[in-house]
Scaffold this active site. Structure first.
Site, PDB file in Angstrom:
ATOM      1  N   SER A  10      33.665 -15.772  49.020  1.00  0.00           N
ATOM      2  CA  SER A  10      32.523 -15.647  48.110  1.00  0.00           C
ATOM      3  C   SER A  10      32.177 -17.007  47.521  1.00  0.00           C
ATOM      4  O   SER A  10      32.987 -17.627  46.825  1.00  0.00           O
ATOM      5  CB  SER A  10      32.844 -14.661  46.988  1.00  0.00           C
ATOM      6  N   HIS A  35      29.889 -14.801  51.872  1.00  0.00           N
ATOM      7  CA  HIS A  35      29.469 -13.749  50.938  1.00  0.00           C
ATOM      8  C   HIS A  35      28.717 -14.415  49.782  1.00  0.00           C
ATOM      9  O   HIS A  35      29.243 -15.304  49.106  1.00  0.00           O
ATOM     10  CB  HIS A  35      30.699 -12.983  50.431  1.00  0.00           C
ATOM     11  N   ASP A  37      26.636 -13.845  46.268  1.00  0.00           N
ATOM     12  CA  ASP A  37      26.415 -12.916  45.153  1.00  0.00           C
ATOM     13  C   ASP A  37      25.185 -13.315  44.352  1.00  0.00           C
ATOM     14  O   ASP A  37      25.160 -14.377  43.728  1.00  0.00           O
ATOM     15  CB  ASP A  37      27.635 -12.930  44.229  1.00  0.00           C
ATOM     16  N   MET A  39      22.902 -12.291  41.165  1.00  0.00           N
ATOM     17  CA  MET A  39      22.938 -11.479  39.933  1.00  0.00           C
ATOM     18  C   MET A  39      21.711 -11.780  39.076  1.00  0.00           C
ATOM     19  O   MET A  39      21.301 -12.938  38.989  1.00  0.00           O
ATOM     20  CB  MET A  39      24.190 -11.831  39.128  1.00  0.00           C
ATOM     21  N   HIS A  68      24.912 -10.031  48.735  1.00  0.00           N
ATOM     22  CA  HIS A  68      25.221  -8.902  47.853  1.00  0.00           C
ATOM     23  C   HIS A  68      24.310  -9.004  46.635  1.00  0.00           C
ATOM     24  O   HIS A  68      24.512  -9.850  45.771  1.00  0.00           O
ATOM     25  CB  HIS A  68      26.716  -9.013  47.466  1.00  0.00           C
ATOM     26  N   MET A  70      23.040  -7.930  43.198  1.00  0.00           N
ATOM     27  CA  MET A  70      23.370  -7.190  41.975  1.00  0.00           C
ATOM     28  C   MET A  70      22.166  -7.316  41.057  1.00  0.00           C
ATOM     29  O   MET A  70      22.189  -8.015  40.030  1.00  0.00           O
ATOM     30  CB  MET A  70      24.639  -7.782  41.341  1.00  0.00           C
ATOM     31  N   MET A 139      33.009  -2.037  45.558  1.00  0.00           N
ATOM     32  CA  MET A 139      33.460  -2.924  44.482  1.00  0.00           C
ATOM     33  C   MET A 139      34.841  -2.497  44.006  1.00  0.00           C
ATOM     34  O   MET A 139      35.055  -1.337  43.638  1.00  0.00           O
ATOM     35  CB  MET A 139      32.483  -2.887  43.298  1.00  0.00           C
ATOM     36  N   ASP A 177      35.297  -5.813  47.751  1.00  0.00           N
ATOM     37  CA  ASP A 177      34.801  -6.964  46.999  1.00  0.00           C
ATOM     38  C   ASP A 177      35.362  -6.967  45.583  1.00  0.00           C
ATOM     39  O   ASP A 177      34.986  -6.142  44.757  1.00  0.00           O
ATOM     40  CB  ASP A 177      33.264  -6.910  46.977  1.00  0.00           C
TER      41      ASP A 177
HETATM   42  C1  DX5 Z   1      31.642  -9.886  41.715  1.00  0.00           C
HETATM   43  C2  DX5 Z   1      31.215 -10.366  43.062  1.00  0.00           C
HETATM   44  C3  DX5 Z   1      32.322 -10.788  43.948  1.00  0.00           C
HETATM   45  C4  DX5 Z   1      33.123 -11.941  43.423  1.00  0.00           C
HETATM   46  C5  DX5 Z   1      34.534 -11.755  43.913  1.00  0.00           C
HETATM   47  O1  DX5 Z   1      30.566  -9.326  41.056  1.00  0.00           O
HETATM   48  O2  DX5 Z   1      30.496  -9.354  43.742  1.00  0.00           O
HETATM   49  O3  DX5 Z   1      31.848 -11.070  45.256  1.00  0.00           O
HETATM   50  O4  DX5 Z   1      32.641 -13.193  43.847  1.00  0.00           O
HETATM   51  O5  DX5 Z   1      35.306 -12.709  43.302  1.00  0.00           O
HETATM   52  P1  DX5 Z   1      36.900 -12.602  43.224  1.00  0.00           P
HETATM   53  O6  DX5 Z   1      37.403 -12.633  44.627  1.00  0.00           O
HETATM   54  O7  DX5 Z   1      37.249 -13.813  42.422  1.00  0.00           O
HETATM   55  O8  DX5 Z   1      37.217 -11.305  42.535  1.00  0.00           O
HETATM   56 ZN    ZN Z   2      30.027  -9.675  45.933  1.00  0.00          ZN
END
Ligand code: DX5
Ligand code: ZN
Length: 221
Positions: A10, A35, A37, A39, A68, A70, A139, A177
């Site tokens: 990620s 990956h 993220d 947000m 991903h 969010m 998740m 994840d």
């Molecule tokens: C959290 C993200 C994850 C995050 C995982 O909202 O969706 O992808 O980057 O990070 P770690 O591996 O540090 O839990």
């Molecule tokens: Zn993620």
């Protein structure tokens, strides 16, 4: 060694001042996917980065881009993420009023369609669309932040989801994840996971490339 279990580092945990360096590390590592993220500060209580940064990232990436989202009402941005180079686009179950329509729109834009589910969301809610889902991003922490502790109830959910996939003759991949480490990776793939996302565990380690290699070995032995 079989090689069907995938590792997706990620980027959220990368050094944003050295993004190109960290991307090239992943390019030359045993990792399978990037990956990413995204947000919005509304669906989750945090903001990560947006389109200009993703555009800069995909200039350098040489592997599958797993995005991903969010964000609320993700339908607004499906074409945008396709144009930015996403190969897989996951939307949150909890953020979609017409999930079936959203999945068709993602595929129509040329991407694989993913559905992310929060820790409290029962996997049975996906049964009626499972054949339309290429990837379930399960998740194993509450989304919004890297570096959180893995929620143990996830193992049970993986087994339940695997059963739904098999019962419906679907080819959906299960991605885990949040809070993935060398301590839970083997148990996760034994439970039925296909893809492991790892942020902090990779990037906070002394040697991220070796850490990716270790995760790949643990999950494919
Ligand atoms: C959290 C993200 C994850 C995050 C995982 O909202 O969706 O992808 O980057 O990070 P770690 O591996 O540090 O839990
Ligand atoms: Zn993620």
């Amino acid at each position: 060694m079989k090689n069907d279990k995938l590792i997706a580092p990620s980027i959220l945990a990368a050094d944003f001042a050295n993004l190109q360096r960290d991307i090239e590390m992943i390019n030359s590592s045993d990792a399978d996917w990037f990956h990413i993220d995204i947000m919005d500060g509304v669906f989750v209580p945090n903001i990560s980065f947006g389109m200009p940064v993703l555009k800069a990232i995909t200039k350098h990436t040489k592997k599958t881009i797993d995005v991903h989202l969010m964000i609320v009402d993700p339908d607004r941005f499906i074409d945008t993420f396709a144009a930015l180079g996403a190969n897989i686009l996951s939307v949150h179950y909890e953020a979609c009023t017409h999930l079936h329509r959203t999945l068709q729109a993602i595929k129509g834009a040329g991407m694989k369609a993913g559905v992310a589910i929060n820790p409290h969301t029962n996997v049975a809610l996906l049964e009626d669309v499972i054949q339309d889902i290429d990837l379930v991003c399960m998740m194993s922490v509450n989304p919004g932040f890297g570096g959180q502790s893995f929620i143990e109830n996830t193992y049970k959910k993986i087994a339940q989801l695997k059963e739904i996939i098999l019962n419906n003759n679907a080819s959906t991949l299960i991605e885990i994840d949040g809070g993935v480490t060398d301590q839970n990776a083997e148990k996760l793939v034994k439970a039925g996971a296909d893809v492991l996302v790892a942020g902090s565990f990779v990037f906070k380690s002394d040697d991220p490339k070796t850490t990716i290699k270790q995760l790949k070995e643990i999950t494919n032995k």
